[in-house]
Design a protein around this motif. Sequence first.
Motif, PDB file in Angstrom:
ATOM      1  N   ILE A 119      -2.001  -0.325  -8.101  1.00  0.00           N
ATOM      2  CA  ILE A 119      -1.874   0.570  -7.037  1.00  0.00           C
ATOM      3  C   ILE A 119      -3.008   1.251  -6.560  1.00  0.00           C
ATOM      4  CG2 ILE A 119      -0.078   2.369  -6.165  1.00  0.00           C
ATOM      5  CD1 ILE A 119       2.023   1.600  -8.007  1.00  0.00           C
ATOM      6  N   GLY A 141      -4.638   4.303  -4.073  1.00  0.00           N
ATOM      7  CA  GLY A 141      -4.536   5.259  -3.201  1.00  0.00           C
ATOM      8  C   GLY A 141      -4.962   5.136  -1.840  1.00  0.00           C
ATOM      9  N   LYS A 142      -4.701   5.750  -1.196  1.00  0.00           N
ATOM     10  CA  LYS A 142      -5.325   5.693   0.203  1.00  0.00           C
ATOM     11  C   LYS A 142      -6.573   6.666   0.593  1.00  0.00           C
ATOM     12  CE  LYS A 142      -1.319   3.377   2.628  1.00  0.00           C
ATOM     13  NZ  LYS A 142      -0.237   3.233   3.703  1.00  0.00           N
ATOM     14  N   ARG A 145       1.055   6.970  -1.595  1.00  0.00           N
ATOM     15  CA  ARG A 145      -0.199   6.446  -1.883  1.00  0.00           C
ATOM     16  C   ARG A 145      -1.012   7.179  -0.713  1.00  0.00           C
ATOM     17  NH1 ARG A 145      -1.318   0.565  -0.375  1.00  0.00           N
ATOM     18  NH2 ARG A 145       0.481   0.946   0.845  1.00  0.00           N
ATOM     19  N   ASN A 174       3.831   4.026  -5.179  1.00  0.00           N
ATOM     20  CA  ASN A 174       3.700   3.081  -3.959  1.00  0.00           C
ATOM     21  C   ASN A 174       4.112   3.930  -2.562  1.00  0.00           C
ATOM     22  OD1 ASN A 174       2.709   0.291  -3.165  1.00  0.00           O
ATOM     23  ND2 ASN A 174       4.803   0.084  -2.468  1.00  0.00           N
TER      24      ASN A 174
END
Length: 397
Positions: A65, A67-68, A125, A122
């Motif tokens: 996953i 992160g943004k 993020r 999710n």
Amino acid sequence: MLLEEIKNLSQKIFPEVVKLRRHLHANPELSYQEVNTGQFIAKQLKAIGIAHEHGWAENGAVAIIEGKKKGNKVIALRADIDALPIIETNDVPYKSKTEGIMHACGHDAHTASLLGTAMILNGVREHFGGTIKLIFQPAEEKLPGGASILIKEGVLENPTPLSIFGQHVHPPLEAGKVGLCSGRYMASADELYLTVKGKGGHGALPQNGVDPLVIVSTIILSLQQIVSRNANPYIPTVLTFGKINSVGGATNVIPDEIKLEGTFRTMDEAWRDEAHRKMIHMAEQIANGFGGSCDFKVVKGYPVLHNNEALTAKAKQYAIEYLGAAQVVDLPPRMTAEDFSYYSQVIPACFYRLGTGNKTKGITSPVHTSTFDIDEKSLSLSTGLMAWMAICELGGG
């Protein structure tokens, strides 16, 4: 506020996590045989929309996953997925459907919880940067341990996590609480197999033979001196023999051979190796002194599980932030073993305990028993807590 958002999400997904846990509990699979379990996990990750690879150690899965936000840190979270060869005697709707196999160590809860954590991570993020690696690991319950296999396959590479967290159900602790222990937390665990040979004969004429029972009795008592007189008193050490069988023998027949099996556990790797040498030497010398022989085999099991002090201190603070100080307790070291220890030998690790007991509901049975169960209320906090720990460790909390 991110903390509140995570808590809200954990409550929102709680029914789904319970559903996942119950499906897993009803369909257990033994170590190295978790074919359907692995496929089920992969299916759930796909449904969430999380990139993953299925087939680690054949039946495991590893998900990523991202992160943004900007960030290059990597944190790993681990859950084990296998069950035990135990006949379940609970009368519950989700009772094991597979005769003789049961999730008696809570790995169903671990897996469902990490899937729930995946849902939360999710969904938030945009609030963190960096990477979270989710490890769904098979074969914790059986040597050589799935963790050792995954590490050899490169689970701690590409990307390489800076640290790893794992959680385990803990019936003695009430649901709603978590417990941590810094430093040496769980023991190494080695299997001992001894074959002592003598010379059999008539029980009324022991002078004509070499009695292996007498040799074994002397070995058992003498090896305890290695624990009481050679081990550092500040290093917990346990030596236990749990099985003894004669090849032949009767009330009036001295057998030719005795087989002895036991376990040796300690909290120090250097002393572990030294103790092996001392036990083998002592047993062989005792057998030789009686005129017999001893074949002493040590099967090395899981190493000492060391909770990195700095990481565990931070994890405790994260838990206090999420649950409140009254719900976070300090735990003593324990002489049980866990293959999460392999990760702790490679990177900073923190293995903590999730309270799952409830005396009011009668949920008090220890792990590895036929009546083990959990208060599923614990799953309403386990998912969010692990998500919060991971994000905080990435610097996003």
